[in-house]
Design an enzyme around this catalytic site. Structure first.
Site, short mmCIF file in Angstrom:
data_model
loop_
_atom_site.label_atom_id
_atom_site.label_comp_id
_atom_site.label_asym_id
_atom_site.label_seq_id
_atom_site.Cartn_x
_atom_site.Cartn_y
_atom_site.Cartn_z
N GLU A 165 0.73 -1.08 0.08
CA GLU A 165 -0.08 0.29 -0.14
C GLU A 165 0.74 1.12 0.02
O GLU A 165 1.03 2.06 1.07
CB GLU A 165 -0.90 0.14 1.06
N GLU A 354 -5.45 -8.68 1.34
CA GLU A 354 -6.14 -8.39 2.58
C GLU A 354 -7.63 -7.96 2.35
O GLU A 354 -8.03 -7.68 1.26
CB GLU A 354 -5.39 -6.98 2.89
C1 FCB Z 1 -4.29 -2.17 5.83
C2 FCB Z 1 -2.83 -2.25 6.16
C3 FCB Z 1 -2.96 -3.34 7.24
C4 FCB Z 1 -3.89 -3.30 8.21
C5 FCB Z 1 -5.21 -3.06 7.37
C6 FCB Z 1 -6.66 -2.91 8.54
O1 FCB Z 1 -4.13 -0.82 5.16
O2 FCB Z 1 -2.08 -2.89 5.17
O3 FCB Z 1 -1.77 -3.49 7.96
O4 FCB Z 1 -3.72 -2.23 9.12
O5 FCB Z 1 -5.41 -2.12 6.54
#
Ligand code: FCB
Length: 450
Positions: A165, A354
């Site tokens: 990110e 994620e």
């Molecule tokens: C993302 C991050 C991760 C976590 C999630 C909730 O932006 O990559 O580390 O904090 O959000």
């Protein structure tokens, strides 16, 4: 369900180093910008820091047994750069390498594939002291670190990710100032973003040379941007927001350019770019990782300040379901996002690296009944499947997170885990959502899919 029947589809759980490891000054680890940022008054909601976290540095074997018991194919985690490289001259810390070699061997023994991220936000403080991501040399330092990691650990890694990110590092860290290093400067954010992407490109090259057998890519946080109302103004605002937050990174990586409209709008803040940078940034990827949590709804607005964009992100309406972070629960947004990307780009294979939600979980009688998270996961997996059925090539899905952990500026108050962590005793309890995933993965094994 095709997703559960495809033997090639990778199911995993994810974490990152600073959020779980603790042991921030052990075995030669130097400080990261998050160690420093946590000491800043008011920076972290509960005044928490990374010193103890989930004590994963000590408890990793127990945590890996838990991962294996879930039946996942893969584990996505990050290496802490300040454990591996000790100073501006690039000195390598053997103890740091040993720790991660142990982890990788532990995963191999348990038959779990290693998906390793090189940078999940914990820049060594000694590099920040030289300007951090505002200094072009940080990209060169990252290449060195990538080369060390790949040559020392590469035999045990299936998949490498350069950056997690970069939008968050650039924008939250250098414009909003809510993440480390806590700078508030629009121009700095754009320059940092460029150097991050350059670092990605340089590291990619080092990874390919030193670990040619693995998959190499990058992870972006992406959301679909919807107009809050169907007015032409709001639609234009939503388009601009998508260009600024999604396509700035996507076009750079996949097409070697920055979106013209955003480039023109921020003419005062354009980053310095050297000849050849965009070619370095846009080398072919083996995969693109997408972190998906929510969608954004956008309103047109007159910028109050020349630094600000011509739009505002609307807060979710009171009748809309939200997570404990206040983020709208929007599974259809995942389908829309993937289909849009598929239409607009020639994409490499995708991974959902994620996806998950924070909820106010309570441990009661030894159990955590997190039905909202269970439903969230089911809905998002169905949304993913819809996108795949319409032709989008997605090769895996990682739940965020294996366990509750340090949620950056929110501290320990926001729980994202499939596993509940009692921070006093460090006891782990598999939540109902985790039990559900475990059951589905077990059924998949019993049916002989994997
Ligand atoms: C993302 C991050 C991760 C976590 C999630 C909730 O932006 O990559 O580390 O904090 O959000």
């Amino acid at each position: 369900m095709r997703l559960w029947q495809d033997p090639q589809f990778v199911f995993g759980v994810a974490t990152s180093a600073f959020q779980i490891e603790g042991a921030v000054d052990i075995d030669g680890k130097v400080e990261s910008i998050w160690d420093t940022f946590c000491r800043r008054d008011g920076a972290i909601a509960d005044a928490g820091d990374g010193r103890v976290a989930c004590e994963h540095y000590r408890r990793w074997e127990q945590d890996f047994d838990l991962i294996a018991s879930l039946g996942v194919d893969a584990y996505r985690f990050s290496i802490a750069w300040p454990r591996i490289i000790s100073d501006v001259d690039g000195r390598v810390n053997q103890q740091g390498l040993m720790f991660y070699r142990q982890l990788l061997e532990g995963l191999a023994e348990r038959g779990v594939k290693a998906y390793v991220t090189l940078y999940h936000w914990d820049l060594p403080q000694f590099l920040q002291d030289q300007g951090g991501w505002l200094n072009r040399d940080t990209a060169l330092a990252f290449r060195h670190y990538a080369q060390v990691a790949a040559s020392e650990l590469g035999d045990l890694v299936q998949s490498w990710c350069t950056l997690n990110e970069p939008w968050c590092s650039a924008v939250l860290g250098h414009w909003f100032g809510v993440h480390a290093p806590g700078i508030q400067d629009r121009a700095a954010a754009l320059q940092a973003a460029h150097h991050l992407l350059l670092a990605h490109g340089m590291a990619l090259d080092a990874l390919r040379k030193n670990a040619p057998q693995a998959q190499h890519g990058i992870v972006l946080n992406l959301s679909p941007y919807y107009s809050a109302a169907e007015t032409p103004g709001d639609q234009a605002a939503a388009e601009f927001a998508a260009l600024e937050n999604n396509h700035w990174y996507l076009q750079a990586l996949l097409q070697g350019r920055y979106p013209q409209k955003v480039w023109d709008y921020y003419d005062r803040f354009r980053p310095a770019i050297c000849p050849g940078d965009m070619e370095i940034i846009s080398q072919p990827l083996d995969y693109l990782g997408i972190n998906y949590y929510s969608c954004q709804r956008v309103l047109a607005c007159e910028p109050t300040d020349v630094d600000w964009p011509p739009y505002k992100v609307q807060e979710p309406a009171s009748n809309v379901p939200v997570t404990a972070m206040g983020w709208e629960i929007c599974p259809s947004g995942l389908t829309d996002l993937l289909q849009q990307l598929h239409r607009e780009y020639r994409l490499p294979p995708l991974l959902i690296t994620e996806n998950g939600m924070a909820s106010d979980d309570q441990l009661f009688d030894g159990a955590v009944v997190d039905d909202q998270r269970l439903t969230y996961l089911q809905q998002h997996l169905s949304a993913l499947e819809r996108a795949m059925e319409s032709g989008v090539n997605v090769r895996g899905y990682f739940a965020w997170s294996l366990m509750d952990n340090f949620e950056w500026a929110e501290g320990y108050r926001k729980r994202f885990g499939l596993v509940y962590v009692d921070y006093d005793s460090q006891e782990r309890t598999l939540k109902r959502s985790g039990q559900w995933l475990q059951q589905r993965l077990l059924e998949r094994k019993q049916r002989g899919v994997v």
